[in-house]
Design a protein around this motif. Structure first.
Motif, short mmCIF file in Angstrom:
data_model
loop_
_atom_site.label_atom_id
_atom_site.label_comp_id
_atom_site.label_asym_id
_atom_site.label_seq_id
_atom_site.Cartn_x
_atom_site.Cartn_y
_atom_site.Cartn_z
N ARG A 527 16.51 19.71 11.07
CA ARG A 527 16.89 19.59 12.48
C ARG A 527 16.87 18.13 12.88
N PRO A 528 17.96 17.63 13.47
CA PRO A 528 17.95 16.23 13.93
C PRO A 528 17.12 16.08 15.20
N ARG A 529 16.73 14.85 15.46
CA ARG A 529 16.05 14.58 16.74
C ARG A 529 17.06 14.77 17.87
N VAL A 530 16.62 15.36 18.96
CA VAL A 530 17.48 15.60 20.12
C VAL A 530 17.08 14.64 21.23
N VAL A 531 18.04 13.88 21.70
CA VAL A 531 17.80 12.91 22.77
C VAL A 531 18.62 13.32 23.99
N PHE A 532 17.94 13.60 25.09
CA PHE A 532 18.63 13.87 26.36
C PHE A 532 18.93 12.55 27.04
N VAL A 533 20.18 12.37 27.44
CA VAL A 533 20.59 11.16 28.16
C VAL A 533 21.05 11.58 29.55
N PRO A 611 14.45 18.58 24.16
CA PRO A 611 14.53 17.16 23.80
C PRO A 611 13.29 16.66 23.07
N ASP A 612 13.52 15.76 22.12
CA ASP A 612 12.44 15.05 21.45
C ASP A 612 12.24 13.67 22.06
N ALA A 613 13.22 13.23 22.84
CA ALA A 613 13.15 11.96 23.56
C ALA A 613 14.13 12.04 24.71
N VAL A 614 13.87 11.26 25.76
CA VAL A 614 14.77 11.23 26.91
C VAL A 614 15.06 9.78 27.27
N VAL A 615 16.29 9.60 27.79
CA VAL A 615 16.73 8.30 28.25
C VAL A 615 17.42 8.51 29.59
N GLU A 788 15.39 7.84 13.24
CA GLU A 788 15.72 9.07 12.52
C GLU A 788 17.05 9.63 13.03
N PRO A 789 17.75 10.44 12.21
CA PRO A 789 19.03 11.02 12.64
C PRO A 789 18.88 11.79 13.94
N SER A 790 19.76 11.53 14.87
CA SER A 790 19.62 12.09 16.22
C SER A 790 20.94 12.65 16.72
N VAL A 791 20.82 13.57 17.67
CA VAL A 791 21.95 14.08 18.44
C VAL A 791 21.68 13.74 19.89
N PHE A 792 22.67 13.16 20.56
CA PHE A 792 22.50 12.70 21.94
C PHE A 792 23.24 13.66 22.87
N GLU A 842 28.36 23.35 20.04
CA GLU A 842 28.37 22.05 19.37
C GLU A 842 26.98 21.73 18.81
N ALA A 843 25.95 22.02 19.59
CA ALA A 843 24.58 21.77 19.12
C ALA A 843 24.28 22.58 17.87
N HIS A 844 24.74 23.82 17.84
CA HIS A 844 24.53 24.67 16.66
C HIS A 844 25.20 24.08 15.44
N THR A 845 26.43 23.61 15.59
CA THR A 845 27.14 23.05 14.44
C THR A 845 26.50 21.76 13.96
#
Length: 984
Positions: A527-533, A611-615, A788-792, A842-845
């Motif tokens: 699972r990639p890191r998830v970043v909420f922007v 989210p694992d991180a937020v911006v 680390e690999p992330s999805v924004f 998209e998140a699933h893919t």
């Protein structure tokens, strides 16, 4: 698991899968062949590659090659030596579970039992008979018949009983009986039953021919006056059993009920070993119908053993006539029809019983008794029998007042062991779920497979199924979401009706884009890191949140909570999606935008995107701080209310403009006008400038004349301009002096400082500073991207900042520049719910585990099974490695050669365990790379065969399951040993 106590709850057959002669790979295809009355027997042909076993029912060559070993975490070496019936058992178990509406991965660690029927020994004779120095436990495990059920239990991580049954030709039906009893006793809650037969050697064919039981004409004619013997066949069948009440609760399709089953033995049969006893068979029939509580005459159809040998058919006929025939004659009923699969696909020996079960269930489902292929004229004993007849054309199932239709299935073993099972059509159960309550709206239909080719082929099969489907799309979506495993190559069709879903599947099949299609793409293993922007000003639109508030209760409730928190701090009621209040003015826009973001964050979290991180960007940092757990909802509401009120007052002093320049170029463009300030650095070619209206107007004209994108931002205040907002910033810190930020539960990366903050730093003075300083979004995202690999995920009503994030990630080497992992609301989609469900897809893919929105309680629908990968067999390791090692003259050369050889040996093994290639570092602990005990044994053996000097290499002290051993230690030990041997 239930306590062991015999239950009156009957057992349901819920799933089926098969590999049978004549390109039969699905139950549907088997029924087409059965009802047509055709035979799939390949006639004798001296030019045929398998001429020695013909005539016979044989499988296509691809059933023996191209095994999808990585799916079952097997190495290429293991797959190359694997017994064909083990291969078929693995694949058919997966397919039968899909057919049952059970995602295979959900059974891991459960007490599911496996029963396997087989009398096949060809692979064991071939492999173990050769023996030799190359043999290891891996080869033995791949060849032993007893490993067939164990291989399934191991691959699917099933912890219940795992048993091989070998009673010769009755083996798989006896296995079904054993599983049936285990379910009734409560020993297991789910049972997988299979059987297989493969014709590799001609040994048994010659033996049967010499014994006079094979048909010299190459045709099996069950119960026919010209019957002259059986024809051998190969193939496999797997079925899934479950207690009826459990099947109903789980929404699994009940294809048939098992009323009763039993088995016995001929004992000291007068005919000798192998000669069937009609008395023992009749005794068994009386016993099983008594157990079932129904009259023997209640069955309209009997799937017999029906080998087409005169003695076998006559004994079976006599037993059936004594029990079933007499019962029907007494009741003055029509005939009971006799069928046999032996004339269609050949005698599958150990798997024959399950082939008959498959035919019986299909006949019940289609309410039709299929013709018995090969039968033309009844044997003399049946000519005048009105109670037992053999159909030569399809017969509609007789209509009676006896209740549910029933069918009996028989199997007779060479060992003398007989088995009989009674199947009954299920009683329809009223569905607890009402599709009409969920049918409207958009639905997600995920498709996945091992690779792009398999995904396209699966989509093609699903497209056809969708075009023929009579069930609502929501049920199809629920099956695809909850009742199938999700593999790494993924796509999702987002549709409102079957026609739209079919079009999306067709596009996936053709490999072309489509508005309804998300993906395809290969998700990462981890699972990639998830970043909420959270974007700032400008992400709103007039209908923001309307669709979500109506159709997504989680969003609506979260939005209501934010509105309640905002109300005390605003001069007017907060803007709501269903209100007539205009969405304009900063005092309205920014609180509305933050409320939407907080509610959207709650919805995405409900969908499993956490989210694992937020911006946060400018005002968006208020929503980010609340999401991170730093600000309470009341504090966030007060802060955005005061901040927006101050900016509303400052709007008369200036504005902002978006320019298509990077930070350095923008600073250079501002050099000629010191009153302008760089408000935000959003991307490598995107900045925002703040200043007076006049200065910004002149700047835009100048840049546009140079061909540079520049535009004034609507309703934007001169945020992040120290001179124009200095007083307002000081006032803000005073107005929110009560803020008491907590240490966050989610990391927040500040775009004001460019660094991660713990939480307490976000005090009133921070928010004053944040209002004045340049927003450093681009450097912040760039910093995160290099980690680390992330999805924004961009949380806004419009995809504001999505393009900037995409540009930033496209310049980062670890991301695919053609498809950087940025997820946002698609502004081209009119319906906001559809747009965010597309984002969920998209998140699933992209490898993010999600909570699927379709109800879990809908019954399973008949979607075709996923297509398997068929990789070509991996060639053996090149002899060049051994040659290089043999010619290595120095210790240094030997070490290099050993390093290369070991890497070549270990890498594919690890790749099979992980599903992708893993770089082997010198300090890599080999025991942590998924190497099990059998793999380690095989690896030891391969290492000792790399060079004659390694034949006596003692590796047991290094390669031991559970003991840490690094690649470096192994290389050193081998090099030292080989050097000492060469020197000696």
């Amino acid at each position: 698991m239930s306590a062991p106590a015999y239950t009156n709850d009957s057992v349901a057959l819920v799933g089926m899968a098969c590999r049978l002669p004549g390109h039969i790979t699905t139950p549907h295809r088997f029924w087409e062949v059965l009802v047509s009355g055709r035979t799939m027997i390949t006639p004798a042909d001296p030019q045929h590659p398998r001429a020695a076993i013909l005539p016979a029912g044989i499988l296509d060559n691809d059933a023996f090659t191209g095994f999808d070993h990585t799916h079952f975490t097997l190495t290429a070496d293991e797959a190359a030596t694997l017994d064909p019936q083990q291969r078929w058992g693995l694949e058919l178990t997966d397919e039968a579970l899909q057919h049952a509406g059970i995602a295979p991965a959900t059974l891991r660690g459960t007490g599911t039992g496996v029963w396997w029927g087989s009398s096949y020994l060809d692979h064991a004779i071939t492999t173990l008979g050769e023996g030799g120095d190359a043999m290891t436990m891996v080869d033995t495990a791949a060849a032993l018949p007893s490993m067939a059920p164990g291989r399934i239990s191991r691959s699917f991580d099933l912890r219940g009983p795992s048993e091989l049954v070998d009673t010769a030709c009755s083996a798989s039906l006896v296995a079904l009986h054993n599983a049936h009893q285990a379910l009734r006793l409560g020993e297991v809650d789910l049972a997988i039953v299979g059987g297989a037969n493969a014709l590799v050697l001609d040994t048994h064919t010659r033996m049967f021919r010499n014994s006079g039981v094979l048909s010299p004409t190459g045709r099996a004619r069950p119960f026919d006056q010209n019957a002259d013997g059986f024809v051998r066949g190969e193939g496999a069948v797997v079925v899934v059993l479950q207690r009826l009440s459990d099947a109903h609760r789980a929404g699994c399709p009940v294809r048939a009920r098992i009323l009763a089953s039993a088995r016995n033995n001929d004992g000291n049969s007068p005919g000798g070993v192998g000669a069937p006893s009609h008395r023992a068979q009749a005794d068994l029939l009386r016993q099983v119908y008594a157990h079932a509580g129904i009259e023997a005459g209640a069955v309209d159809y009997l799937q017999t053993h029906g080998t087409a040998t005169p003695s076998g058919d006559n004994a079976e006929r006599a037993a059936l006539e004594r029990v079933v025939g007499r019962a029907r004659s007494t009741a003055s009923q029509g005939p009971a029809w006799l069928g046999s699969t032996k004339s269609v696909v050949g005698h599958l020996e150990g798997a024959a019983g399950l082939a008959s079960v498959l035919a019986a269930v299909l006949a019940l489902e289609h309410e039709t008794i299929p013709p018995t292929a090969g039968h033309a004229l009844p044997m003399p004993q049946l000519r005048d029998d009105v109670a037992l007849q053999v159909p030569t054309t399809p017969v509609p199932w007789p209509t009676t007042d006896r209740g549910n239709r029933a069918v009996g299935v028989s199997a007779v073993g060479f060992t003398g062991t007989n088995a009989h099972i009674i199947l009954q059509e299920p009683t329809p159960v009223r569905a607890e779920a009402d599709p009409s309550q969920h049918g409207a709206g958009v639905h997600l239909v995920p498709v996945s497979a091992a690779g792009p080719v398999e995904a396209r082929e699966t989509a093609g099969a699903w497209s056809q199924a969708l075009s023929e489907a009579t069930v609502p799309l929501v049920e199809v979506a629920a099956t695809a979401q909850h009742r199938r495993d999700h593999h790494l190559h993924r796509a999702v069709v987002v549709a409102t009706c079957n026609d739209e879903a079919t079009s999306g599947m067709d596009a996936l099949t053709a490999g072309v884009p489509h508005p309804a299609l998300i993906g395809p793409r290969t998700a990462p293993q981890r699972r990639p890191r998830v970043v909420f922007v959270f974007p700032g000003h400008g992400h709103h639109h007039p209908h923001m949140g309307h669709d979500l508030a109506v159709r997504e209760p989680v969003y609506a409730k979260a939005l209501a909570r934010v509105h309640a928190a905002l109300e005390p701090y605003l001069d007017q009621p907060p803007w709501k999606p269903d209100s007539n209040q205009a969405l304009e003015g900063l005092h309205t826009l920014q609180p509305a935008g933050v409320a939407h973001q907080i509610a959207l964050s709650a919805l995405l979290t409900h969908w499993g995107i956490t989210p694992d991180a937020v911006v946060g960007h400018s005002a968006g940092e208020v929503a980010a701080a609340h999401t991170a757990g730093i600000l309470s909802l009341d504090e966030a509401a007060h802060l955005v209310a005061e901040r927006s009120r101050l900016l509303q007052r400052a709007a008369a002093r200036g504005a902002m403009a978006a320019v298509g320049l990077g930070a350095e170029q923008a600073q250079a463009a501002l050099a000629s006008n010191p009153t302008l300030r760089l408000a935000a650095v959003n991307g490598p070619r995107s900045c925002v400038v703040a200043g007076t209206h006049t200065d910004l107007h002149h700047l835009c004209e100048r840049l546009q004349a140079d061909g540079i994108t520049a535009r004034l931002m609507a309703d934007a205040p001169p945020a992040h301009h120290p001179e124009l907002l200095g007083e307002a910033a000081n006032y803000l810190s005073e107005r929110v002096r009560h803020l008491a930020p907590h240490t966050g539960t989610i990391p927040l990366y500040s775009t004001a400082t460019g660094e991660r903050v713990d939480g307490p730093e976000l005090d009133p003075d921070y928010w004053a500073h944040q209002l004045l300083t340049t927003v450093q979004l681009h450097p912040t995202i760039e910093h995160l991207a290099h980690g680390e690999p992330s999805v924004f995920v961009v949380l806004g009503a419009r995809p504001l900042l999505a393009a900037e994030l995409t540009d930033t990630l496209a310049t980062t080497p670890t991301y695919d520049p053609s498809a950087p992992p940025v997820i946002s609301c698609d502004s081209n989609v009119d319906n906001e719910q559809t747009a965010w469900l597309s984002a969920l897809a998209e998140a699933h893919t992209r490898g993010i585990p999600i909570t699927w929105p379709a109800p879990t309680h809908f019954p399973a629908t008949n979607l075709p099974p996923r297509t398997w990968a068929r990789p070509a067999p991996t060639p053996p390791a090149p002899t060049a490695l051994r040659d290089r090692l043999a010619h290595a003259a120095t210790s240094c050369e030997r070490r290099a050669a050993i390093t290369t050889a070991l890497t070549a040996l270990i890498t594919p093994v690890v790749a099979a365990r992980y599903g992708h290639t893993v770089d082997l570092a010198p300090d890599a602990d080999l025991t942590e790379l998924g190497l099990d005990s059998l793999t380690i044994v095989a690896l030891r053996h391969k290492i000792t065969r790399l060079h004659p000097g390694l034949a006596d290499l003692p590796l047991t002290h290094l390669l031991i399951p559970g003991r840490a051993t690094t690649l470096e230690q192994l290389i050193t030990a081998i090099t030292t040993h080989l050097t000492s041997r060469v020197t000696t």
